[in-house]
Design an enzyme around this catalytic site. Structure first.
Site, mmCIF file in Angstrom:
data_model
loop_
_atom_site.group_PDB
_atom_site.id
_atom_site.type_symbol
_atom_site.label_atom_id
_atom_site.label_comp_id
_atom_site.label_asym_id
_atom_site.label_seq_id
_atom_site.Cartn_x
_atom_site.Cartn_y
_atom_site.Cartn_z
ATOM 1 N N LEU A 97 0.816 -1.221 0.000
ATOM 2 C CA LEU A 97 0.000 0.000 0.000
ATOM 3 C C LEU A 97 0.847 1.266 0.000
ATOM 4 C CD1 LEU A 97 -3.023 -0.438 2.418
ATOM 5 C CD2 LEU A 97 -3.022 -0.211 -0.054
ATOM 6 N N ARG B 225 -4.677 -4.562 21.357
ATOM 7 C CA ARG B 225 -4.075 -5.873 21.131
ATOM 8 C C ARG B 225 -3.083 -6.285 22.206
ATOM 9 N NH1 ARG B 225 -3.527 -5.045 14.593
ATOM 10 N NH2 ARG B 225 -5.739 -5.333 14.242
ATOM 11 N N HIS C 57 2.764 -10.076 14.808
ATOM 12 C CA HIS C 57 1.880 -9.534 13.789
ATOM 13 C C HIS C 57 2.409 -8.280 13.112
ATOM 14 C CE1 HIS C 57 -1.791 -8.629 11.736
ATOM 15 N NE2 HIS C 57 -2.015 -7.533 12.408
#
Lengths: 250, 231, 592
Positions: free
Chosen positions: C13, C297, C364
């Site tokens: 992106l 998270r 992650h």
């Protein structure tokens, strides 16, 4: 299952496009929930055939490993599919892995699928926007329409639909179901639709939609469950109307 | 894990433009191919089965119907334009399309893939059969074919079996061709619509096969279920 | 305007957005990517992208978004650019919408928004459960359009090897290797933008894609580019444990009502559906009543660790908890979460609409990354810019869900024009640089490749990689102890020694994947040590960085960016002050 169980994997290998293909057999230790990629990693760590002959790690393409990037399409036990979602426990042994045959080979399981991206250029698969500056929201879209478009836009360009198509081979330039689906997707978008004529002309080009003979393997092979045959028929209708009324009223 | 794409072509020295594809003639030829299978060939096929069904009425009515067709004005140009040319085009272009495909039934034995393979083979059979049929019944008879001519051919078991195979191939090719047409011309889109079209066109194919076989049956066994019409 | 050339490294992106921006300004772009850009890791982002458009009448604002982001990041960000990002977010969503992203819609045809972790507002726009994929495709298509217009040149299958620095230490281009032919080549440019994403491969079983090795960042670090907050590694609370990778189950599953629980009785072997509500321990809801399952998270991950390892309540005594959506309507699940649930279905073989999912935390995201200044995405080396996950700017000590896609696009939007401005103001463009400069670097890199190819020894790159991943996952993720970190660093140093004795089974040049991987592995080991050493240094707990021996946040000593400089094999770590001029740091707690 018993510990120490092994899996036999047969892989079709080719060191480069000019060298002959050959098969090699490997034996891999079984673990629960293994996929074909895990087997290939094992082989890379210990590149020795089942018969004890040292060889090289197998070249293959893979990236996301969750069936959303499209990289790892190969032919497993005669069926074209993504290697990451091919779980060993669901496959007959020995597991036979070959590169896709509809694309030029690079090495081992790696093939060159750039044709699909080139075709996307020739078919104008984008929404042409004026620029990336902030000029307010896009067009409103009904939720039902969004649901249809979303299903089409999940295409990962894996090439499985081309691999299984009897009309994609060295005798024909067929662009394949994935690209025709893209034409439908962009013609559906309110802004994309303003340029539908250009896409519909392009899709009637050499290797265009006319090459499809409805063997419909594409829709069975699509890992994302895209309704490819519906897209095909829809674009057929659009292209035909454009072809007929194109010259009659323009 | 070391598994990157060895992607795409080698480097071009600079960015290069790629124009949009332009319509090719093959699009028109392909569309004409699928259209010619319906009109005029499919229409003629229907007419042909209709007039041959007079064999199920009586020999006289059959010969009368044949005679009526054989004596239409502008017979040869009409035959050439509406029958011979379309069939030759559909046949030869079909062979060309056939040559561009590679059947892969052994790997992907799905229903529609079977239909695709059968369409190719029945097309080839039909083309040979029609060629032979036209030669024998149109040219050998100098365009004056009668009930007797056809019945004589059918008396030969070899020719008879060729007729049976030919009729089945033609009927399948036409029925499945109608379904192909519905797809290729975008007359059906949704999966349900495709399925319904398959039922309808399948039924048409079966109807043609049944009528065709009954006509053969009529010739071989002198079976005339509609004889009482003529009495 | 002098036409300049900008090299983009990475086609995710951030890279694509920057490429579009540069091309739009009329300058040449060379876009390098190891995979065809449409296969970049951005496709894996599932849940959505944040923007305070306030279309749900909740009184949401960009300031609130800014506050949530900084609070979620435990105040480690330099605040001005974070504010800029939150303010730009609604416009970014509009832009993506115009590009044709198939965002979910309300009955009125407007964009729909869902809730995500660390906020109380419906602020996350989404396209089913494959938002990253849809965003990447939209940008990929725009880039393809520029490509067809001859404004962007893509070099897919070429891997970045090093920056070409001239004698003044200014970046004048890159060297790259063809993954296909093995050829090493130098490419001149006036500025380069690095957008190479995550580093998951260092932890081996992470949620990242295969291409996310961090090799490019590490190579640049070793060439003098600073690296900041390396120790800030996010572990996602819910992933499917797996041998080849851990597959993410998006936070959006909880955003749409999914609940996390374990049986109250340790070792309860009953089918989860047979366990009545009263015998289930919904620990997140119980411990954090206000945010419930949608705590950030780092908080959720530590809670899962606690319930599994301290209270011994993991499913069947194993390191797993239930993530349950079976109580939600099937139609809604398919419409809004189809893509995620499909992953569980395909890779586990059970339909999560009927069976509670078994999940566990996995590495992650890296909040840390290449150091950039706080206005231009510029690194400390002239001519090198960075955007996306590979830089450190936006997420502090913990990233909020659905902020990553936003920061990638925003970073790319800034980096592109900034690189062009820089190139425009260069006294001498890359065309004036002697070809010797390029040839010298190219030869140096080619020699390294040749040496590796010919090297004799007894070590296998995959084995070293696995051991590195194991060490990192065990000691440098959720819970960190200084003695373990020291042991981990020693282990990594040992692996670096063993790395020198790697013997490649494959010595070909053509399509030799293990050769390229081994090259990357060397870079990964450097970054692994940097992460470990920075983690050892930071004696406090902040965001994702948690040390039981130092359980509190220590603003006095550690409201600091750890900025590392490479110094011939070792690291000089500077502690820079953090710009907290807009929001004064306050205690971070999601309990009430």
């Amino acid at each position: 299952m018993a510990e120490g169980k092994t899996i036999v994997v047969k892989i079709k290998r080719q060191a480069s496009p000019t060298e002959p293909a050959r098969w090699e057999e490997f034996s891999v230790r079984w673990r629960p929930n293994m996929n074909v990629i895990a087997c290939l990693i094992d082989i890379a760590e210990n590149p020795v055939t089942r018969y004890g002959k040292p060889t090289t790690p197998v070249s293959y393409e893979a990236n996301c490993l969750e069936e959303v990037c499209g990289a790892c399409a190969v032919v497993i036990n005669g069926r074209s599919r993504q290697a990451c979602s091919a779980l060993v426990d669901h496959l007959d042994q020995p597991i036979r892995i070959e590169p896709m045959s509809s694309f030029p080979i690079v090495r081992d399981l790696v093939v060159d699928r750039s044709k699909m991206f080139e075709d996307a250029k020739r078919l104008r698969c984008w929404v042409p926007i004026d620029g990336t500056y902030d000029i307010g929201p896009g067009p409103r879209i009904a939720p039902e329409r969004q649901q249809v478009a979303y299903a089409l836009s999940r295409c990962i360009f894996c090439g499985n639909c081309l691999e299984v198509c009897p009309k994609v081979n060295e005798h024909s330039d067929f662009v394949g179901a994935a690209l025709i689906n893209q034409v439908r997707l962009f013609n559906m978008h309110p802004t994309g639709a303003m340029h539908a004529h250009e896409r519909l002309q392009a899709v009637r080009g050499i290797g265009g939609i006319q090459e499809c003979d409805n063997a419909q393997n594409c829709v069975k092979a699509c890992p994302k469950g895209i309704p490819l045959t519906e897209s095909n028929n829809d674009v057929n209708r659009q292209a035909l109307l454009d072809a007929i009324f194109g010259w009659m009223f323009r | 894990m070391p598994a990157k794409a060895a992607a795409t072509a080698e480097v071009t020295p600079e960015a290069t433009t790629v124009p949009a594809a332009v319509p090719s003639r093959s699009y028109i030829w392909d569309k004409l191919h699928s259209l010619s299978g319906i009109v005029p060939i499919g229409a003629f096929l229907a007419e042909h089965f209709w007039s041959n069904s007079y064999a199920l009425v009586s020999i006289d009515r059959y010969n009368q119907a044949s005679y009526d067709l054989q004596t239409i004005p502008w017979r040869v140009p009409v035959e050439a334009l509406l029958i011979w040319l379309p069939i030759l085009y559909h046949g030869f272009y079909g062979v060309y399309i056939w040559s561009k495909g590679e059947s892969n039934l052994s790997r992907y034995g799905y229903g529609a893939n079977w239909m695709y393979a059968l369409q190719r083979w029945t097309g080839l059979i039909a083309f040979v059969f029609i060629g032979w049929h036209v030669y024998v019944e149109r040219f050998m008879t100098q365009g004056r074919s009668t009930y007797f001519d056809v019945a004589t051919t059918m008396a030969n078991p070899l020719y008879l079996s060729f007729y049976v195979i030919g009729i089945l191939a033609v009927s399948f090719h036409f029925g499945n061709g109608l379904w192909q047409f519905a797809n290729k011309w975008g007359l059906v889109v949704g999966r349900d619509a495709q399925r319904k079209a398959a039922w309808i066109t399948g039924a048409i194919g079966v109807l043609f096969a049944v009528v065709g076989l009954l006509i053969i049956f009529g010739f071989v066994f002198q079976w005339r279920p509609f004889q009482f019409y003529a009495q | 305007m002098n036409p300049t050339r900008v090299i983009l490294i990475g086609g995710g992106l951030a890279g694509l957005m920057a490429a579009i921006r540069v091309a739009e300004l009329g300058h040449a772009v060379d876009l390098f990517s190891v995979v065809p850009v449409r296969r970049s890791h951005s496709v894996c982002a599932q849940g959505g992208i944040n923007a305070a458009k306030n279309l749900k009448g909740e009184g949401d604002s960009t300031w609130q978004h800014f506050d949530d982001t900084v609070y979620g990041g435990d105040f480690l960000q330099n605040q001005p650019l974070v504010k800029g990002m939150c303010e730009a977010a609604p416009g970014i969503i509009d832009l993506l919408d115009r590009m044709g992203v198939t965002f979910n819609r309300t009955p009125e045809g407007l964009l729909d928004f869902r809730r995500f972790g660390g906020t109380l507002y419906h602020r996350t726009a989404f396209a089913g459960a494959t938002t990253g994929q849809q965003l990447l495709y939209a940008l990929d298509e725009q880039v393809r359009r520029f490509e067809a217009e001859g404004k962007i040149r893509k070099l897919e299958g070429w891997m970045f090897v090093s920056a070409v620095l001239d004698d003044a230490g200014v970046c004048r281009g890159v060297t790259a290797v063809s993954l296909r032919s093995g050829e090493v080549r130098a490419f001149p440019a006036d500025a380069i933008i690095v957008a190479t994403g995550g580093i998951g491969s260092i932890f081996r079983q992470s949620t990242n894609s295969v291409a996310c090795t961090g090799s490019a960042q590490s190579a640049l670090f070793q060439q003098g580019v600073n690296y900041a907050n390396a120790e800030m590694i996010q572990v996602h609370p819910t992933a499917i444990p797996g041998e080849d990778k851990c597959r993410l189950i998006s936070e959006s599953v909880r955003g749409e009502g999914g609940r996390v629980w374990v049986p109250k009785t340790p070792g309860d072997t009953r089918d989860p559906r047979a366990i009545p509500d009263a015998e289930r321990f919904y620990f997140l809801e119980e411990w954090y009543p206000k945010y419930g399952n949608l705590v950030p998270r780092d908080v959720a991950t530590r809670a899962i660790h606690k319930v599994v390892f301290e209270e011994g309540l993991g499913i069947d005594g194993k390191a797993m908890v239930y993530l349950d959506v079976t109580h939600l309507p099937r139609e809604m699940l398919t419409r809004k979460l189809g893509g995620v649930l499909e992953i569980y279905e395909k890779f586990v073989g059970l339909d999560p609409r009927d069976h509670p999912m078994k999940v566990f935390p996995a590495q992650h995201y890296t909040m840390g990354g290449v150091w950039v200044d706080n206005e231009n995405q510029a690194t400390n080396v002239p001519g090198i810019y960075a955007a996306g996950e590979c830089e450190y700017q936006y997420h502090g000590a913990n990233r909020l869900g659905a902020n990553s896609l936003l920061s990638c696009i925003y970073g790319g939007m800034l980096a592109g024009p900034a690189a062009v401005r820089y190139a425009q103001n260069l006294a001498k463009g890359s065309d004036t640089v002697s070809s010797d400069v390029y040839e010298r670097e190219r030869k140096r890199q080619e020699d390294i490749y040749e040496k590796l190819r010919g090297q004799e020894g007894s070590e296998n790159p995959i084995t070293i990689w696995k051991e590195m991943g194991e060490t990192m996952t065990q000691h440098v993720t959720v819970i960190r102890y200084n003695k373990d970190l020291e042991a981990a660093d020693a282990k990594l140093a040992e692996l670096q020694e063993r790395y020198k004795r790697i013997n490649l089974a494959d010595r070909a040049r053509w399509g030799n994947q293990s050769l390229h991987f081994t090259r990357e592995l060397g870079n990964m080991l450097v970054l692994a040590r940097l992460i470990t050493q920075c983690a050892a240094l930071r004696n406090e707990s902040r965001g994702a960085h948690y040390k039981p021996d130092f359980p509190e946040r220590d603003d006095e000593n550690w409201l600091r960016t750890t900025r590392a400089e490479y110094d011939n094999g070792s690291f000089k770590i500077h502690l820079d002050p953090v710009d907290t001029s807009l929001i004064t740091p306050r205690k971070r707690s999601y309990k009430s």
